[in-house]
Design a protein around this motif. Structure first.
Motif: not given
Length: 261
Positions: A54, A91, A93, A98, A105
């Motif tokens: 991410s 997933e 993170p 953020k 997420h």
């Protein structure tokens, strides 16, 4: 004053330390320091024969302008095939930045056999959920409850969106689809953009992309219609992008955030 003797070894060691500090500092300034345009990243996650990671991009004032993930080309290969209709979730993170976005997420969900409706989305594809609630909150979402069936006001969606029939999905919520999407008119599914809701709130944004389409290594920006009412956050997605860099063999998939006026 006492004369200092510097040996070649000490000089070389000092230069290495200084050089390392210099390049580390440049990396921090370019990528991670608020106030400078840059990118912060979450941890790498193994997907297929590759990885996904991410990121959040900040402008010079420290505002988030883009959120998404990079994915190596190998992530499209050797993906699991188990489950008749079930998806496998990876997933992703998000970094600490953020807090500058509406998102908590990302869940990169691989559907090896697709899902309903048949003839539309029952092809291998990725559901890329950008959640605005925590994983703990998601775990409490159950179909058939009053909260799951409580819908947001229609103004929170573009006018061409409608909720899908049937109950909410466990740990996801209700899905809202773009009725003007080409795949709903008989064209092969490539990509589309989904909204999700639970308990009267929009809780995720979801680009969906067919594995076959991603394998063509697309490079595109898709503009999104703006809802009449946007979330209580500083930005909302005005577009989503899919980029592929042939040199590094890396996809970049992101929501491009438009600042609210």
């Amino acid at each position: 004053m006492k004369k200092q003797i510097v040996t070649p070894l000490i000089m070389a060691t000092s230069l290495i330390i200084l050089s390392t500090a210099f390049f580390y500092g440049c990396d921090r300034d370019n990528e991670n320091t608020p106030g400078n345009q840059g990118v912060t990243r979450g941890p790498q996650v193994k997907v297929g024969n590759g990885t996904a990671q991410s990121f959040i991009k900040l402008d010079q004032s420290g505002k988030a302008t883009s959120i998404g993930f990079t994915m190596t080309r190998g992530a499209l290969d050797n993906l699991p095939q188990q489950g008749e209709h079930g998806a496998i979730s990876y997933e992703l993170p998000l970094p600490a930045e953020k807090q500058k976005t509406a998102y908590d997420h990302i869940s990169l969900d691989w559907a090896p056999h697709g899902h309903m409706p048949n003839g539309v989305y029952n092809v291998p594809h990725f559901d890329m959920h950008f959640y605005m609630i925590s994983q703990q909150q998601r775990a409490g979402i159950k179909p058939g409850t009053a909260e799951a069936e409580k819908l947001p006001d229609a103004s929170f969606f573009p006018p061409n969106y409608a909720s899908t029939p049937g109950e909410a999905e466990p740990a996801m919520g209700k899905h809202w689809v773009d009725l003007t999407s080409s795949e709903l008119k008989g064209a092969p599914f490539k990509t589309t953009f989904i909204y999700g809701s639970y308990n009267g709130q929009v809780i995720f944004h979801e680009p969906m992309m067919a594995h076959k389409w991603l394998s063509t290594e697309p490079d595109t920006l898709i503009t999104l219609s703006k809802p009449a009412t946007t979330l209580n956050a500083s930005a909302y997605p005005g577009a989503y992008t899919v980029r592929y860099d042939k040199a590094s063999r890396v996809f970049t998939i992101s929501l491009e955030l438009t600042q609210k006026q």
